[in-house]
Structures are given as C-alpha cells and as structure tokens.
Design a protein around this motif. Structure first.
Motif, short mmCIF file in Angstrom:
data_model
loop_
_atom_site.label_atom_id
_atom_site.label_comp_id
_atom_site.label_asym_id
_atom_site.label_seq_id
_atom_site.Cartn_x
_atom_site.Cartn_y
_atom_site.Cartn_z
N PRO A 190 0.81 -1.21 0.00
CA PRO A 190 0.00 0.00 0.00
C PRO A 190 0.84 1.27 0.00
CG PRO A 190 0.02 -0.99 2.18
CD PRO A 190 0.74 -1.95 1.27
N CYS A 191 0.22 2.35 -0.45
CA CYS A 191 0.90 3.65 -0.39
C CYS A 191 1.26 3.93 1.06
CB CYS A 191 -0.06 4.72 -0.94
SG CYS A 191 0.63 6.37 -0.87
N SER A 192 0.27 3.88 1.94
CA SER A 192 0.50 4.17 3.37
C SER A 192 0.18 2.97 4.24
CB SER A 192 -0.42 5.30 3.85
OG SER A 192 -0.21 6.46 3.11
N VAL A 224 8.00 -5.78 0.23
CA VAL A 224 6.74 -5.09 0.54
C VAL A 224 7.02 -3.62 0.87
CG1 VAL A 224 4.74 -5.01 2.09
CG2 VAL A 224 5.70 -7.21 1.41
N ARG A 225 6.24 -2.74 0.29
CA ARG A 225 6.37 -1.31 0.57
C ARG A 225 5.21 -0.83 1.45
NH1 ARG A 225 5.46 3.36 -2.73
NH2 ARG A 225 4.34 3.92 -0.85
N GLY A 226 5.44 0.27 2.16
CA GLY A 226 4.38 0.87 2.94
C GLY A 226 4.96 2.09 3.63
N PHE A 276 5.92 7.58 7.06
CA PHE A 276 6.05 9.04 6.93
C PHE A 276 5.66 9.38 5.50
CE2 PHE A 276 9.15 7.74 10.13
CZ PHE A 276 8.86 8.61 11.17
N LYS A 277 4.59 10.11 5.33
CA LYS A 277 4.07 10.37 3.98
C LYS A 277 4.27 11.82 3.57
CE LYS A 277 2.63 7.96 1.68
NZ LYS A 277 3.41 7.06 0.78
N PRO A 278 4.98 12.04 2.48
CA PRO A 278 5.12 13.41 1.97
C PRO A 278 3.86 13.78 1.20
CG PRO A 278 6.31 11.86 0.56
CD PRO A 278 5.60 11.05 1.60
N SER A 316 2.90 3.30 -10.64
CA SER A 316 1.75 3.81 -9.87
C SER A 316 1.82 5.33 -9.75
CB SER A 316 1.73 3.18 -8.47
OG SER A 316 1.76 1.78 -8.57
N HIS A 317 2.96 5.85 -9.24
CA HIS A 317 3.11 7.31 -9.15
C HIS A 317 3.38 7.89 -10.54
CE1 HIS A 317 3.65 6.09 -4.96
NE2 HIS A 317 3.08 7.24 -4.69
N GLY A 318 3.89 7.04 -11.43
CA GLY A 318 4.23 7.52 -12.78
C GLY A 318 3.03 7.93 -13.60
N ILE A 330 4.96 -1.22 -7.17
CA ILE A 330 3.55 -1.04 -7.50
C ILE A 330 2.72 -0.94 -6.22
CG2 ILE A 330 1.55 -2.10 -8.68
CD1 ILE A 330 3.44 -3.18 -10.71
N GLU A 331 1.84 0.07 -6.19
CA GLU A 331 0.99 0.23 -5.01
C GLU A 331 -0.19 -0.74 -5.08
OE1 GLU A 331 2.01 4.63 -3.31
OE2 GLU A 331 0.23 4.48 -4.56
N VAL A 332 -0.30 -1.54 -4.02
CA VAL A 332 -1.36 -2.56 -3.94
C VAL A 332 -2.00 -2.45 -2.56
CG1 VAL A 332 -1.88 -5.03 -4.13
CG2 VAL A 332 0.04 -4.08 -5.42
N SER A 365 -4.55 7.28 1.13
CA SER A 365 -3.73 8.07 0.19
C SER A 365 -3.65 7.31 -1.12
CB SER A 365 -2.33 8.32 0.77
OG SER A 365 -1.68 7.10 1.05
N ASP A 366 -3.57 8.03 -2.20
CA ASP A 366 -3.35 7.48 -3.55
C ASP A 366 -4.31 6.34 -3.93
OD1 ASP A 366 -1.42 9.34 -3.94
OD2 ASP A 366 0.28 7.98 -3.77
N GLY A 367 -5.58 6.46 -3.51
CA GLY A 367 -6.58 5.42 -3.82
C GLY A 367 -6.74 5.17 -5.32
N ASP A 368 -6.64 6.21 -6.12
CA ASP A 368 -6.91 6.07 -7.57
C ASP A 368 -5.89 5.23 -8.31
OD1 ASP A 368 -9.04 7.72 -7.15
OD2 ASP A 368 -8.11 9.51 -8.03
N GLN A 369 -4.72 5.09 -7.72
CA GLN A 369 -3.66 4.39 -8.46
C GLN A 369 -3.30 3.03 -7.85
OE1 GLN A 369 -0.79 7.55 -7.91
NE2 GLN A 369 0.41 6.38 -6.45
N GLN A 370 -4.00 2.64 -6.76
CA GLN A 370 -3.63 1.38 -6.12
C GLN A 370 -4.43 0.23 -6.73
OE1 GLN A 370 -2.19 1.41 -2.14
NE2 GLN A 370 -3.17 3.36 -1.70
#
Ligand code: PEP
Ligand code: MN
Length: 342
Positions: free
Chosen positions: A101-103, A125-127, A130-132, A271-273, A297-299, A308-313
């Motif tokens: 996930p993004c966050s 795994v990403r997550g 601290f979110k900018p 995803s952010h791209g 990839i955000e999942v 955060s970033d719901g549209d791209q996950q």
C-alpha cells in the motif's frame, strides 16, 4: 579517476595507492575483482598527476572519468551492481517486484496486504509511515506507530520491507524497523539526507525527483555512494510535463538511458508515474520491455478506502492477474523472477 590494478598486486601495493589517494584529500573506493582490482579516486583528480601512478609496476592503467558523477557511472564499473537483501537480489538478471500500500494505515490493513502478497510469492513489501503529502490536511502517515506495524509484520512474514525516510532526525528509528530505506521524489536533492543514508548500512531506494534531470538524479545517487554505501537502487517514478490527463508522465526513456550510464539497478514505479489504476498493467509491461530491474507497484486490500493514492492502487486480485501477464515479458527481457508464480 579509475586505477586498474592487476591480480598479482600485493595488499601492500594496494594499501599504498589507497593511502596516497587519501593523503591527497580524495576519497578512495576499493572494488576487488578476481582478474583485476579497480581503485577509484573520487574528488578533484588533477592532484593525482603528482603521484605518477602509471609508473607503479602493479598498475595496468589509469583512466579519467569524464562524467560529473563518478562512482555510480558505467565508466567506473562495467558490471551491473546487484543489491542483495536477505538473499533476494535486485539488478543484473534479477527482477524485483516491490508491492504494497501507499501508506500503512493500520495493523490490520498492512498485515492483510503483506500476507496476501506473500501468498502470491512477493518478497519485497512497501508501505509508508512518513508520507510526503502536498496538502498538510491530507493523511501524513502513522509515523512511529506505522514503523512499529511495519516491523511486526516483517517479523511475522519474513518479507523485506521498504519504507520512506523524510527527515534526518528519523534515521535511527527508520533503520531499526526497515530493510530498505526509500528516499522519495521530493527529497531527491535533500543532500543532508542523502549523505546520512550514504553513511548507513541499509540499501537505499532513491526515487527520481519529478523535476530532476537524469544527471541530477545520478548526482543524487553519487552523494550516497560516495559516502560509502554502494547499495543504491534507482527508481524512475514519473516527471512533470505539460500533460494533465494523468498525474505524472512515466519517463520510459530514462530506463534504458540510466542502464547505459550507471551500473546501479534501475526500477520504475508506474503507480506514481501515471496515477491511474487502468494504466498500471500496460506500463509495467512497458518498463520490463525497456529493461527495468524491478517495479514498485501500489497494492491495497481495498483501494476504494485507501487514505492516500486510492486512484492508483491495485487490489490484490488485479495485481495477481498482472503478475501472470508479466511472465512472458520477463522471459523475453531475460529476467529471473522467482516471485511470479504460475
Ligand atoms: C511513495 O512511493 O509513496 C511516494 C510518495 O512516492 P514519490 O516520492 O515518488 O512521490
Ligand atoms: Mn503513494
């Protein structure tokens, strides 16, 4: 400057060269190999002329580096750097899929994401804890609590965790909880942060600033490597262009160009791209075809509720489908991908 030394060179001779480089105020980099050893001298190399290195019997050749970035350049090191974390490799023929996930939003959300990704064979795994965020009113992450969740899930699943560090003051805490430190696009030129992660031991995933040139990106990586940390993974994540139909423009050009200019692993973040769920699958295939060493990839278990970033996950099912579709592309690109199960 690169000093190539033959395999018959003694330790005393190598130590002598390294000592002289330091004495002249340059930073020595020692890269031993089976056939040849390469010693780099990073800094203003004009001072090296007084050493007359070519006259030393063990020195095969002395080659100036023409690019402004040195230690990260292909001129400095011809072979691909392979970053290894807990036995998993990124770079060379090894493709790494980093998903999550993004966050980090809660223990339940992050645990579900990681464990379901594990059933798909995903090791990285990403997550974000601290979110900018562009707006101070958006969700800015669980911070310390998020790091705690990251560590608990890491210990439970044994997966390799990637999380962002935004501030030098959080360096020790982030190092104590994660396996790979992410430096985000907004901090690509936070030079104090780059130096600090360069002095640390954890691999660094460095994202390209959205207004950064390729040269600025490579010089940012140089800040890290020249401090002594060779384990840097570059991540193309989209740049700002005139186009407003999507969030950013994933710069596919950057992937093969970076692979030519640097020996570091190059991955991309579709995803952010692009910021649009429907484009993630084709863009991931495109980055594999362009030679990327991995994807981020955000999942999310339920993207519609994401903070955060719901549209791209992607949800887990769509991500699983993407893994299946990616297999022939990876095969054609000559990449090993242990994660992609049939
Ligand atoms: C992220 O990966 O969560 C992120 C914020 O990415 P970027 O720094 O590329 O915007
Ligand atoms: Mn995000």
């Amino acid at each position: 400057m690169i000093i190539v030394v033959g395999k018959e060179a003694s330790k005393k001779q190598i130590d002598y060269i390294i000592g002289k480089i330091s004495e002249l105020g340059l930073k020595p980099l020692y890269l031993p190999g089976t056939e040849k050893t390469v010693i780099g001298a990073i800094g203003d190399e004009r001072v090296l002329s007084q050493l007359n290195l070519e006259s030393l019997s063990c020195v095969e050749k002395v080659v100036p580096i023409l690019k402004p970035y040195r230690a990260v350049s292909r001129e400095f090191r011809k072979q691909d750097t392979i970053v290894e974390v807990k036995g998993h490799k990124i770079g060379g023929s090894h493709f790494a899929m980093i998903a999550g996930p993004c966050s980090i939003e809660s223990q339940a959300q992050f645990r579900e994401a990681a464990t379901r990704l594990k059933t798909l064979g995903i090791s990285f795994v990403r997550g974000g804890a601290f979110k900018p965020r562009t707006s101070p009113y958006s969700f800015t992450g669980l911070e310390g609590e998020g790091l705690q969740i990251l560590k608990e899930v890491k210990e439970e699943t044994g997966q390799i965790m990637v999380t962002e560090l935004m501030d030098t003051r959080d360096f020790d805490a982030v190092c104590a909880h994660t396996d790979i430190i992410q430096i985000g696009a907004r901090n690509m030129q936070n030079f104090k942060l780059l130096k600090q992660v360069g002095q640390g031991n954890l691999p660094v995933l460095l994202k390209r600033g959205y207004a950064a040139t390729i040269e600025e990106f490579l010089l940012a990586a140089e800040y890290i490597v020249s401090e002594g940390n060779p384990n840097v993974i570059l991540c193309e994540r989209g740049i700002r262009t005139f186009e407003t139909a999507y969030r950013n423009t994933l710069d596919i050009n950057a992937i093969p160009l970076l692979k030519q200019l640097t020996h570091l692993p190059v991955i991309a973040d579709p995803s952010h791209g692009c910021g649009k769920r429907s484009l993630i699958s084709p863009l991931t295939k495109a980055i594999v075809a362009a030679g990327a060493d991995g994807a981020m990839i955000e999942v999310h278990p339920s993207p519609e509720t994401a903070l955060s970033d719901g549209d791209q996950q992607l949800n887990i099912e769509d991500f699983a489908q993407l893994l299946v579709e990616l297999r022939p592309y990876l095969k054609l690109a000559g990449k090993e991908f242990p994660e992609a199960r049939p």
